[in-house]
Design a protein around this motif. Structure first.
Motif, PDB file in Angstrom:
ATOM      1  N   ASP A   1      -1.942  14.382  23.464  1.00 21.74           N
ATOM      2  CA  ASP A   1      -1.149  14.433  24.374  1.00 21.74           C
ATOM      3  C   ASP A   1       0.022  13.503  24.575  1.00 21.74           C
ATOM      4  OD1 ASP A   1      -2.700  16.579  25.484  1.00 21.74           O
ATOM      5  OD2 ASP A   1      -4.286  15.072  26.452  1.00 21.74           O
ATOM      6  N   GLY A   2       0.610  13.125  23.507  1.00 25.74           N
ATOM      7  CA  GLY A   2       1.862  12.303  23.174  1.00 25.74           C
ATOM      8  C   GLY A   2       1.534  10.996  23.344  1.00 25.74           C
ATOM      9  N   GLU A   3       0.385  10.668  23.428  1.00 24.84           N
ATOM     10  CA  GLU A   3      -0.106   9.143  23.280  1.00 24.84           C
ATOM     11  C   GLU A   3      -0.844   8.857  22.017  1.00 24.84           C
ATOM     12  OE1 GLU A   3      -2.265   7.882  26.886  1.00 24.84           O
ATOM     13  OE2 GLU A   3      -0.715   8.897  28.151  1.00 24.84           O
ATOM     14  N   SER A   4      -0.718   7.658  21.301  1.00 19.67           N
ATOM     15  CA  SER A   4      -1.333   7.425  20.365  1.00 19.67           C
ATOM     16  C   SER A   4      -2.864   7.006  20.443  1.00 19.67           C
ATOM     17  CB  SER A   4      -0.799   6.019  19.878  1.00 19.67           C
ATOM     18  OG  SER A   4      -1.381   5.698  18.526  1.00 19.67           O
ATOM     19  N   VAL A   5      -3.651   7.257  19.667  1.00 17.28           N
ATOM     20  CA  VAL A   5      -5.141   7.315  19.734  1.00 17.28           C
ATOM     21  C   VAL A   5      -5.614   6.235  18.697  1.00 17.28           C
ATOM     22  CG1 VAL A   5      -7.256   8.468  19.319  1.00 17.28           C
ATOM     23  CG2 VAL A   5      -5.394   9.625  20.412  1.00 17.28           C
ATOM     24  N   PRO A   6      -6.342   5.408  18.859  1.00 16.29           N
ATOM     25  CA  PRO A   6      -6.824   4.380  18.009  1.00 16.29           C
ATOM     26  C   PRO A   6      -7.638   4.732  16.958  1.00 16.29           C
ATOM     27  CG  PRO A   6      -7.935   3.910  20.097  1.00 16.29           C
ATOM     28  CD  PRO A   6      -7.042   5.030  20.306  1.00 16.29           C
ATOM     29  N   LEU A   7      -7.351   4.308  15.495  1.00 14.34           N
ATOM     30  CA  LEU A   7      -8.141   4.747  14.545  1.00 14.34           C
ATOM     31  C   LEU A   7      -9.393   3.949  14.451  1.00 14.34           C
ATOM     32  CD1 LEU A   7      -5.132   4.969  12.010  1.00 14.34           C
ATOM     33  CD2 LEU A   7      -5.912   6.815  13.161  1.00 14.34           C
TER      34      LEU A   7
ATOM     35  N   ASN B   1      -5.174   9.513   4.546  1.00 20.30           N
ATOM     36  CA  ASN B   1      -3.832   9.645   4.403  1.00 20.30           C
ATOM     37  C   ASN B   1      -3.085   9.484   6.018  1.00 20.30           C
ATOM     38  OD1 ASN B   1      -2.977   9.945   1.835  1.00 20.30           O
ATOM     39  ND2 ASN B   1      -3.577  11.915   1.929  1.00 20.30           N
ATOM     40  N   ILE B   2      -4.195   9.540   7.010  1.00 26.19           N
ATOM     41  CA  ILE B   2      -3.463   9.553   8.449  1.00 26.19           C
ATOM     42  C   ILE B   2      -3.081   7.961   8.824  1.00 26.19           C
ATOM     43  CG2 ILE B   2      -4.284   9.339  10.781  1.00 26.19           C
ATOM     44  CD1 ILE B   2      -6.462  11.597  10.046  1.00 26.19           C
ATOM     45  N   ARG B   3      -1.769   8.145   9.162  1.00 29.77           N
ATOM     46  CA  ARG B   3      -1.018   6.814   9.659  1.00 29.77           C
ATOM     47  C   ARG B   3      -1.347   6.616  11.031  1.00 29.77           C
ATOM     48  NH1 ARG B   3       4.269   5.269   7.154  1.00 29.77           N
ATOM     49  NH2 ARG B   3       2.822   4.850   5.494  1.00 29.77           N
ATOM     50  N   LYS B   4      -1.260   7.800  11.928  1.00 24.95           N
ATOM     51  CA  LYS B   4      -1.231   7.612  13.498  1.00 24.95           C
ATOM     52  C   LYS B   4      -1.838   9.008  14.001  1.00 24.95           C
ATOM     53  CE  LYS B   4       1.671   5.602  15.590  1.00 24.95           C
ATOM     54  NZ  LYS B   4       3.158   5.229  16.167  1.00 24.95           N
ATOM     55  N   ILE B   5      -2.597   9.254  14.949  1.00 26.48           N
ATOM     56  CA  ILE B   5      -2.987  10.160  15.529  1.00 26.48           C
ATOM     57  C   ILE B   5      -2.400  10.297  17.118  1.00 26.48           C
ATOM     58  CG2 ILE B   5      -4.957  11.612  16.617  1.00 26.48           C
ATOM     59  CD1 ILE B   5      -6.782  10.118  14.350  1.00 26.48           C
ATOM     60  N   LEU B   6      -1.766  11.400  17.416  1.00 26.04           N
ATOM     61  CA  LEU B   6      -1.177  11.742  18.737  1.00 26.04           C
ATOM     62  C   LEU B   6      -1.924  12.635  19.408  1.00 26.04           C
ATOM     63  CD1 LEU B   6       2.634  11.508  17.980  1.00 26.04           C
ATOM     64  CD2 LEU B   6       1.298   9.755  18.616  1.00 26.04           C
TER      65      LEU B   6
ATOM     66  N   GLU C   1      -1.895  16.104  17.008  1.00 26.42           N
ATOM     67  CA  GLU C   1      -0.646  15.720  16.206  1.00 26.42           C
ATOM     68  C   GLU C   1      -0.959  14.431  15.232  1.00 26.42           C
ATOM     69  OE1 GLU C   1       3.245  15.646  17.303  1.00 26.42           O
ATOM     70  OE2 GLU C   1       2.944  17.479  18.581  1.00 26.42           O
ATOM     71  N   LEU C   2      -0.988  14.609  13.678  1.00 26.11           N
ATOM     72  CA  LEU C   2      -1.303  13.573  12.768  1.00 26.11           C
ATOM     73  C   LEU C   2       0.003  13.442  12.158  1.00 26.11           C
ATOM     74  CD1 LEU C   2      -4.225  15.221  10.909  1.00 26.11           C
ATOM     75  CD2 LEU C   2      -4.261  13.623  12.779  1.00 26.11           C
ATOM     76  N   ILE C   3       0.358  12.095  12.056  1.00 25.60           N
ATOM     77  CA  ILE C   3       1.447  11.548  11.444  1.00 25.60           C
ATOM     78  C   ILE C   3       0.867  10.828   9.983  1.00 25.60           C
ATOM     79  CG2 ILE C   3       3.460   9.797  11.340  1.00 25.60           C
ATOM     80  CD1 ILE C   3       3.497   9.966  14.174  1.00 25.60           C
ATOM     81  N   LEU C   4       1.184  11.453   8.910  1.00 25.18           N
ATOM     82  CA  LEU C   4       0.594  11.019   7.458  1.00 25.18           C
ATOM     83  C   LEU C   4       1.507  10.144   7.015  1.00 25.18           C
ATOM     84  CD1 LEU C   4      -0.883  14.672   6.417  1.00 25.18           C
ATOM     85  CD2 LEU C   4      -2.031  13.010   7.746  1.00 25.18           C
ATOM     86  N   LYS C   5       0.701   9.530   5.760  1.00 26.60           N
ATOM     87  CA  LYS C   5       1.726   8.643   4.968  1.00 26.60           C
ATOM     88  C   LYS C   5       2.695   9.267   4.105  1.00 26.60           C
ATOM     89  CE  LYS C   5      -2.143   5.141   4.710  1.00 26.60           C
ATOM     90  NZ  LYS C   5      -3.196   4.564   4.261  1.00 26.60           N
ATOM     91  N   LYS C   6       2.049  10.333   3.664  1.00 31.37           N
ATOM     92  CA  LYS C   6       3.035  11.278   2.528  1.00 31.37           C
ATOM     93  C   LYS C   6       3.701  12.474   3.403  1.00 31.37           C
ATOM     94  CE  LYS C   6       0.549   9.865  -1.563  1.00 31.37           C
ATOM     95  NZ  LYS C   6      -0.055  10.446  -2.761  1.00 31.37           N
TER      96      LYS C   6
ATOM     97  N   MET D   1     -14.069   9.439  12.075  1.00 32.43           N
ATOM     98  CA  MET D   1     -12.710   9.590  12.814  1.00 32.43           C
ATOM     99  C   MET D   1     -12.724  10.791  13.716  1.00 32.43           C
ATOM    100  SD  MET D   1      -9.173   9.431  10.981  1.00 32.43           S
ATOM    101  CE  MET D   1      -9.313   7.752  10.050  1.00 32.43           C
ATOM    102  N   ASP D   2     -12.284  10.606  14.821  1.00 35.73           N
ATOM    103  CA  ASP D   2     -12.210  11.608  15.849  1.00 35.73           C
ATOM    104  C   ASP D   2     -11.102  12.249  15.932  1.00 35.73           C
ATOM    105  OD1 ASP D   2     -12.846  13.158  18.054  1.00 35.73           O
ATOM    106  OD2 ASP D   2     -12.167  11.719  19.716  1.00 35.73           O
ATOM    107  N   VAL D   3     -10.750  13.434  15.426  1.00 40.38           N
ATOM    108  CA  VAL D   3      -9.496  14.460  15.321  1.00 40.38           C
ATOM    109  C   VAL D   3     -10.139  15.604  15.767  1.00 40.38           C
ATOM    110  CG1 VAL D   3      -7.739  15.249  13.862  1.00 40.38           C
ATOM    111  CG2 VAL D   3      -8.873  13.065  13.310  1.00 40.38           C
ATOM    112  N   ARG D   4      -9.181  16.021  16.737  1.00 40.93           N
ATOM    113  CA  ARG D   4      -9.749  17.467  17.296  1.00 40.93           C
ATOM    114  C   ARG D   4      -8.457  18.524  17.237  1.00 40.93           C
ATOM    115  NH1 ARG D   4     -10.741  14.430  23.109  1.00 40.93           N
ATOM    116  NH2 ARG D   4     -12.371  13.229  22.533  1.00 40.93           N
ATOM    117  N   PRO D   5      -8.788  19.697  17.415  1.00 34.89           N
ATOM    118  CA  PRO D   5      -7.742  20.784  17.424  1.00 34.89           C
ATOM    119  C   PRO D   5      -6.854  20.448  18.310  1.00 34.89           C
ATOM    120  CG  PRO D   5      -9.650  21.800  16.857  1.00 34.89           C
ATOM    121  CD  PRO D   5     -10.054  20.168  17.235  1.00 34.89           C
ATOM    122  N   GLY D   6      -5.477  20.493  18.249  1.00 28.09           N
ATOM    123  CA  GLY D   6      -4.419  20.215  19.126  1.00 28.09           C
ATOM    124  C   GLY D   6      -3.837  18.817  18.747  1.00 28.09           C
TER     125      GLY D   6
END
Length: 65
Positions: A59-65, A52-57, A8-13, A1-6
């Protein structure tokens, strides 16, 4: 999964303060994330965060999981 500093993560819990959005400060084997509600920083293992990641944002845009 490509998660970078900066990112925003929307989590399930939610965090105990009620917020579900976190800012990624550091990534690697552990993630350092900051709650967008109360500002508390938490170190969490990569496996626990990835489940627990539901969505990755980015630059304000959703990134595909």
């Amino acid at each position: 999964m490509d998660v970078r500093p900066g990112d925003e993560l929307i989590l399930k819990k939610p965090h105990p303060c009620g917020e579900k959005t976190f800012l990624v400060l550091r990534s690697g084997m552990d993630f350092r994330i900051r709650c967008k509600g109360c500002g508390r920083e938490v170190m969490v293992p990569r496996l626990k965060i990835e489940k627990n990641i539901r969505k990755i944002l980015r630059d304000g845009e959703s990134v595909p999981l």
